[in-house]
Structures are given as structure tokens and as C-alpha cells.
Design an enzyme around this catalytic site. Structure first.
Site, PDB file in Angstrom:
ATOM      1  N   THR A  12       0.927  -1.823   0.532  1.00 28.25           N
ATOM      2  CA  THR A  12       0.096  -0.354   0.309  1.00 28.25           C
ATOM      3  C   THR A  12       0.947   1.126   0.140  1.00 28.25           C
ATOM      4  OG1 THR A  12      -0.190   0.061   2.623  1.00 28.25           O
ATOM      5  CG2 THR A  12      -1.813  -1.105   1.164  1.00 28.25           C
ATOM      6  N   GLY A  13       0.516   1.926  -0.505  1.00 27.32           N
ATOM      7  CA  GLY A  13       0.867   3.984  -0.469  1.00 27.32           C
ATOM      8  C   GLY A  13       2.220   3.160  -1.474  1.00 27.32           C
ATOM      9  N   SER A  14       2.511   2.677  -2.431  1.00 28.68           N
ATOM     10  CA  SER A  14       3.251   2.514  -3.192  1.00 28.68           C
ATOM     11  C   SER A  14       4.283   2.666  -4.414  1.00 28.68           C
ATOM     12  CB  SER A  14       3.413   0.677  -3.440  1.00 28.68           C
ATOM     13  OG  SER A  14       2.311   0.134  -3.747  1.00 28.68           O
ATOM     14  N   THR A  15       3.086   4.385  -4.505  1.00 30.22           N
ATOM     15  CA  THR A  15       3.905   5.048  -5.902  1.00 30.22           C
ATOM     16  C   THR A  15       5.004   5.437  -6.430  1.00 30.22           C
ATOM     17  OG1 THR A  15       1.844   6.753  -5.263  1.00 30.22           O
ATOM     18  CG2 THR A  15       0.575   4.741  -7.242  1.00 30.22           C
ATOM     19  N   GLY A  54       8.606   6.679  -2.863  1.00 31.93           N
ATOM     20  CA  GLY A  54       9.210   6.546  -1.364  1.00 31.93           C
ATOM     21  C   GLY A  54       9.689   5.155  -1.460  1.00 31.93           C
ATOM     22  N   ILE A  55       9.236   4.921  -0.161  1.00 33.34           N
ATOM     23  CA  ILE A  55       9.836   3.723   0.689  1.00 33.34           C
ATOM     24  C   ILE A  55       8.355   2.161  -0.205  1.00 33.34           C
ATOM     25  CG2 ILE A  55       9.764   1.995   2.385  1.00 33.34           C
ATOM     26  CD1 ILE A  55      10.241   5.099   3.894  1.00 33.34           C
ATOM     27  N   GLY A  56       7.432   2.768  -0.636  1.00 32.94           N
ATOM     28  CA  GLY A  56       6.349   1.993  -0.811  1.00 32.94           C
ATOM     29  C   GLY A  56       6.821   1.536  -2.303  1.00 32.94           C
ATOM     30  N   SER A  72       8.160   3.264  12.521  1.00 35.49           N
ATOM     31  CA  SER A  72       8.900   4.084  12.292  1.00 35.49           C
ATOM     32  C   SER A  72      10.247   4.276  13.205  1.00 35.49           C
ATOM     33  CB  SER A  72       7.981   5.570  12.409  1.00 35.49           C
ATOM     34  OG  SER A  72       8.916   6.008  12.675  1.00 35.49           O
ATOM     35  N   TYR A  78       1.948  11.621  15.125  1.00 38.63           N
ATOM     36  CA  TYR A  78       2.588  10.885  13.777  1.00 38.63           C
ATOM     37  C   TYR A  78       2.672   9.976  15.265  1.00 38.63           C
ATOM     38  CZ  TYR A  78       5.466   8.865  11.358  1.00 38.63           C
ATOM     39  OH  TYR A  78       6.399   7.733  10.717  1.00 38.63           O
TER      40      TYR A  78
END
Length: 258
Positions: free
Chosen positions: A13-16, A18-20, A136, A149
Site C-alpha cells: 500500500t502507498g507504493s506509487t 518513496g519507500i513503498g 517508524s 504521528y
């Protein structure tokens, strides 16, 4: 050591970006079929094109139930789930309203909760699976400028530990991964004003940020997304079969504890 994920399906998820995206790329290089996820179709399509034939994508906002349901309808089963989606917003505690707290909770915590409910039973039925929650170093080193956060990331560590115990004996492992400062697109954007002001390369600006704001860092620089992805790919593999319920650090030594 050879990591072979041939025949495995991995949802990140959130993989478009950065880290993803780095994780998705690493899993694809190890042979997995990768499902990319992001909120917009354009960004999902661009990421899939970069990854090539081993990838496909689903555009869905996992910060709400409707987006989650759309994702599960499109991807009913997966062998590996990497709950990477996350947001951060520096702000003083006394300026953060309930809506901001709730948005961080929904995106950073509940998205992972919903994925676990949806996919862990199928993994258990198959006798094998991997769920990885991206937390994190802020889970333990709660940043005063982003208490909301830090609290959400602490919850991710607790969630992974509890789920690991719940899945005991099934062949399914659950772990959290704790990156430190990482030079993703989001961090680059955060540091852009300083980069423009100093004229220094972004990696030098990031290193200065780490040394100022995370002075306990041992590597004294930001990690690359690939360095974080390498740990995730290992934990997603059959080679990590005895690692579960763990909070695995790839924080550059920021956490000053044994």
C-alpha cells in the site's frame, strides 16, 4: 542467500513513490507479482509502468472503509501484505485538532487493521503468509513536533506484536519495520526550502537535518529507500520464517537503546 518470491503475490500500500515504491520494486525483483496501490489512477499507472510486467495496480484511498473495500474486491487474496501507507504532518501538539488526530489514526493505523482482518484468515488457511506494518523510529522516539504521528506509529508496533501472537502456529508471520529518516520524495519535499536556500545537494541537506534533529544517528545521514526496502524484502521471504512479532529497526542507529 537467495531470496526467491516466485509464485507469491505481494500487495504494497502507498507504493506509487518513496519507500513503498522501493519495496514494490524489491519484491518484484525477487520474483513476486506485485500489486501497487495509491490514491490516484495516474500515479498508480505510472508506478506500474516503471515496475514492468510483474506488477499491476489498484487506485484506492485506504484512509477510509470505502477505499479498503474497493481494494479487497480487486485483490481478494495475497501472500504478502506490506502496510506501508502513512502520512506525517509536523505541528505543535496544541495546534493539532481532532480531525488531524483522526486522519493520522485512520491512515497510519486503521488501514493496517483492516488489511489484517481482510487477508490474514486466507494466509492462515494456506499455511503461509507475511504481514508487515511500516512503523517508524518515532514509535519509540516520539517527536515533540509530531506527537500525533508518533502515537500512531507506536500503535503499529503494538498491532504487529498482537497480531503475531494471534497468528501463532499458522505459518503466518507479522512484524513491524521501523525506518529512521529516509530520503523519500516526501522528505525531499519537506527539505526543499533548505535545499533551495543553501544550494547544497539534497543528500547533504538531509544529512544536516539528521545530525541536527536526530543527533543519535550512527550513520549520520538519511537512509535510502532501497536500504529500507532490503529489510522488508527479507522479512517477506521464506528465509525469515523464525522472525515474527518483532519491531525490526532500519533507523541508522537513531534509537539509542540496546
Amino acid at each position: 542467500m537467495l531470496i526467491d518470491l516466485s509464485g507469491k503475490t505481494a500487495l504494497v500500500t502507498g507504493s506509487t513513490e518513496g519507500i513503498g515504491f522501493g519495496i514494490a520494486q524489491g519484491l518484484a525483483q525477487a520474483g513476486a507479482t506485485v500489486i501497487v496501490n495509491g490514491r490516484t489512477q495516474a500515479k498508480v499507472d505510472a508506478a506500474v509502468e516503471k515496475l514492468g510486467s510483474k506488477a499491476r495496480g489498484v487506485a484506492a484511498d485506504l484512509g477510509n472503509v470505502e477505499g479498503h473495500d474497493a481494494l479487497v474486491a480487486a485483490v481478494p487474496n495475497a501472500d504478502i501484505i506490506v502496510s506501508n501507507l502513512g502520512i506525517f504532518q509536523p505541528a505543535d501538539f496544541f495546534d493539532v485538532d481532532d480531525a488531524t488526530w483522526d486522519r493520522h489514526w485512520q491512515v497510519n493505523v486503521m488501514a493496517g487493521v483492516r488489511l489484517a482482518r481482510a487477508y490474514l484468515p486466507g494466509m492462515a488457511a494456506n499455511g503461509w503468509g507475511r504481514l508487515l506494518l511500516l512503523s517508524s523510529e518515532s514509535a519509540f522516539n516520539v517527536p515533540v513536533e509530531m506527537i500525533h504521528y508518533g502515537v500512531s506509529k507506536t500503535a503499529d508496533v503494538a498491532l504487529a506484536r498482537g497480531l503475531a501472537k494471534r497468528m501463532a502456529g499458522t505459518g503466518v508471520t507479522v512484524n513491524s519495520v521501523l525506518p529512521g529518516p529516509t530520503l523519500s520524495e516526501g522528505v525531499e519535499a519537506m527539505l526543499e526550502d533548505e535545499r533551495a536556500k543553501t544550494g547544497k545537494p539534497i543528500d547533504e541537506v538531509a544529512a544536516a537535518f539528521v545530525q541536527t534533529h536526530r543527533p543519535s544517528s550512527i550513520i549520520r545521514r538519511a537512509a535510502t529507500v532501497e536500504e529500507v526496502a532490503n529489510l522488508v524484502v527479507y522479512l517477506a521471504s521464506p528465509l525469515a520464517s523464525a522472525t515474527t512479532g518483532a519491531a525490526m529497526r532500519v533507523d541508522g542507529g537513531v534509537l539509542d537503546t540496546l
